[in-house]
Structure formats: C-alpha cells, structure tokens
Write an enzyme that holds these catalytic residues in place. Sequence first.
Site, PDB file in Angstrom:
ATOM      1  N   SER A 153      -6.832  -1.531  -0.333  1.00 10.68           N
ATOM      2  CA  SER A 153      -6.508  -0.806  -1.565  1.00 10.68           C
ATOM      3  C   SER A 153      -7.688   0.004  -2.109  1.00 10.68           C
ATOM      4  O   SER A 153      -7.464   1.097  -2.651  1.00 10.68           O
ATOM      5  CB  SER A 153      -5.978  -1.776  -2.625  1.00 10.68           C
ATOM      6  N   HIS A 196      -8.797  -7.581  -7.094  1.00 12.17           N
ATOM      7  CA  HIS A 196      -9.042  -8.414  -5.910  1.00 12.17           C
ATOM      8  C   HIS A 196      -9.288  -7.477  -4.733  1.00 12.17           C
ATOM      9  O   HIS A 196      -8.476  -7.351  -3.825  1.00 12.17           O
ATOM     10  CB  HIS A 196      -7.849  -9.334  -5.616  1.00 12.17           C
ATOM     11  N   ASP A 247     -14.840 -12.665 -11.481  1.00 11.63           N
ATOM     12  CA  ASP A 247     -13.495 -13.211 -11.482  1.00 11.63           C
ATOM     13  C   ASP A 247     -12.513 -12.138 -11.941  1.00 11.63           C
ATOM     14  O   ASP A 247     -12.771 -11.391 -12.891  1.00 11.63           O
ATOM     15  CB  ASP A 247     -13.423 -14.414 -12.426  1.00 11.63           C
ATOM     16  N   ALA A 248     -11.382 -12.061 -11.271  1.00 15.45           N
ATOM     17  CA  ALA A 248     -10.408 -11.011 -11.542  1.00 15.45           C
ATOM     18  C   ALA A 248      -9.904 -11.027 -12.979  1.00 15.45           C
ATOM     19  O   ALA A 248      -9.779  -9.978 -13.620  1.00 15.45           O
ATOM     20  CB  ALA A 248      -9.240 -11.140 -10.579  1.00 15.45           C
ATOM     21  N   ASP A 277      -3.891  -8.342  -7.164  1.00 15.84           N
ATOM     22  CA  ASP A 277      -3.419  -8.693  -5.829  1.00 15.84           C
ATOM     23  C   ASP A 277      -4.113  -9.978  -5.358  1.00 15.84           C
ATOM     24  O   ASP A 277      -4.967  -9.947  -4.475  1.00 15.84           O
ATOM     25  CB  ASP A 277      -3.738  -7.515  -4.892  1.00 15.84           C
ATOM     26  N   GLU A 333     -14.473  -8.012  -6.973  1.00 16.28           N
ATOM     27  CA  GLU A 333     -14.310  -8.954  -5.867  1.00 16.28           C
ATOM     28  C   GLU A 333     -15.174 -10.180  -6.149  1.00 16.28           C
ATOM     29  O   GLU A 333     -16.365 -10.055  -6.446  1.00 16.28           O
ATOM     30  CB  GLU A 333     -14.721  -8.307  -4.544  1.00 16.28           C
ATOM     31  N   HIS A 358       0.815  -1.217   0.000  1.00 16.54           N
ATOM     32  CA  HIS A 358       0.000   0.000   0.000  1.00 16.54           C
ATOM     33  C   HIS A 358       0.846   1.264   0.000  1.00 16.54           C
ATOM     34  O   HIS A 358       0.424   2.292  -0.539  1.00 16.54           O
ATOM     35  CB  HIS A 358      -0.942  -0.024   1.205  1.00 16.54           C
TER      36      HIS A 358
END
EC number: 2.1.1.266
Length: 279
Positions: A99, A41, A142-143, A163, A117, A18
């Site tokens: 984040s 994510h 899904d990312a 991430d 997410e 971060h």
Amino acid sequence: MNYRHIFHAGNPADVMKHAVLALILDHLRAKPAPFCVLDTHAGIGCYDLLSEPAQKTLECEDGIGRLFGAPPPHPSLAPYLGAVEGLNPDGRLRWYPGSPRLARAALREQDRLVLVELHPDDARTLKAEFAGDRNVAVHQSDAYLALKAHLPPKEKRGLVLIDPPFEQPDEFARLAEGLAAAHRRWPTGVYALWYPIKERAAVWRFQDAVEKTGIPKVLIAELTWHPEDTHLRLNGSGLLIVNPPWTLDDRLRELLPALHDALATTGGGSAVSWLTPER
C-alpha cells in the site's frame, strides 16, 4: 510483532484490497486540492516475490500472478495494475507494491503520505525505501496511537488505510474502537478498514460494532474465493469504507464479480452493500 507480510504479498486478499485502494486514490487525484494518505500498518512498502519467504508460500500465484500480463478482467483495475506494471517494466513479475508504494504512485507534488509501522526491522526498511522523499514521512509507532497523532491532517482531505495483521484476538474490537475515535477527530475523511473473512460470526460482530457507533455512510465490499465452510483458512477479504467516493459502490458492483472470476478456483463470490447510509 511476528507477522511478516512478505509471506502473503500479492495474494488474493492483497489484490482485492489494493485494487479498491487504487480506485479511491484515483478519485482523490481528480480534484486539484492536496490530500494526505495515512497508512497505519505500512509494512516495508515493496515486496520481492522471488525472495525465499514469498517462494515458500507462493500465495501470489493465486493473486497477482493470475492478472499480471493478462488482459484486465475489468477497466477499473487499470490504476492498480498500472502501479504493479510500473515496478516491473521488463514485463516479468518480481516486485509487488504494498500500500505505501501504491499510494506513492498516486501522489502529486502537493500531496503527502504518512506511513506508520510498528515492527522495528520493517520500519527501518520502510525508511530506507523512501529516504529523501519529501512527500513521505515514516514513523515507527503503534497504529492506533498514530490515528490520534496524525488526524486531522492539514490538507483537510484524504484517506486513512487501517490494515492490521489480525494477530491479536481482540483485533476486530480494536479496529472498531480505533475507527470511532479517528472519526470523531476527522469526520470528513475517507477510511478504508481491511478485515479477513475466516469466521463469519466475527465479521458480523465487527460490522455491528461499527454500526452502533453511529458513523454514517459506511460501505461494505467483500470478495471470497473459498466457500465459507471453515475458519481455519482465509476464505476472503473485506473492506469497510467510510465516506466512500461518489459512485464507488457502483464501480465495485461491476469490478468485484469480474475480479472473482479471474481469481477464484473453488467458490465464493462478491458483495457490495451499505452498512449505514448517508444521513
């Protein structure tokens, strides 16, 4: 689907990740043109460090707990620590910004944040966290599908944060493949890929896979706080950054050693290097 970041919020890996994220966002703000942040994510956005899961592990005590309320070990931590302090105006550390909250704190009126997410409960919490915020869109998805759906952004500039929780045994391979596909869609974007440092050979294979894609201008930044003598624990944290902002490498070469000294208890160190230079 079982990973819940609340158990790890504010730990040394979060601090490193971060702090660098906040520096990149600070650079994007320096130009008036709008930018977009895609967080693949996203988690729940904000974490209660006094909650039962966080208190069960107390990982934050070795991370943000060593920095909050103390003189900053380096000036480049100001954007990150400012965001944490903004959530804790009474001077007592309870809330930790994930984040999404860090990115939202950096947005201006013309900027946009896209949060993705997969976990259904966390996605609902995230939507509630940003309900009514016109600068933020939340998607349960899904990312890696999101990289296809949301790139390139209409703003033409911005950051993609990838991430993963690294629950899947092939996550490093998926990460390299996802980056390659995303870069083909949007080669001028800034990409920040987080990875855990447990088994060094796995990290080397990942970096080699990224290098073989031919993507130029890839910076590696790592911070370790344990000796790399076992793969059974998290020994450190890494970020692979594509198209890093100008002078970010020099700033990280100053920041990470200072951050290591503030966090480390049993060893480790820091390193910043170019995986692939600019063509």
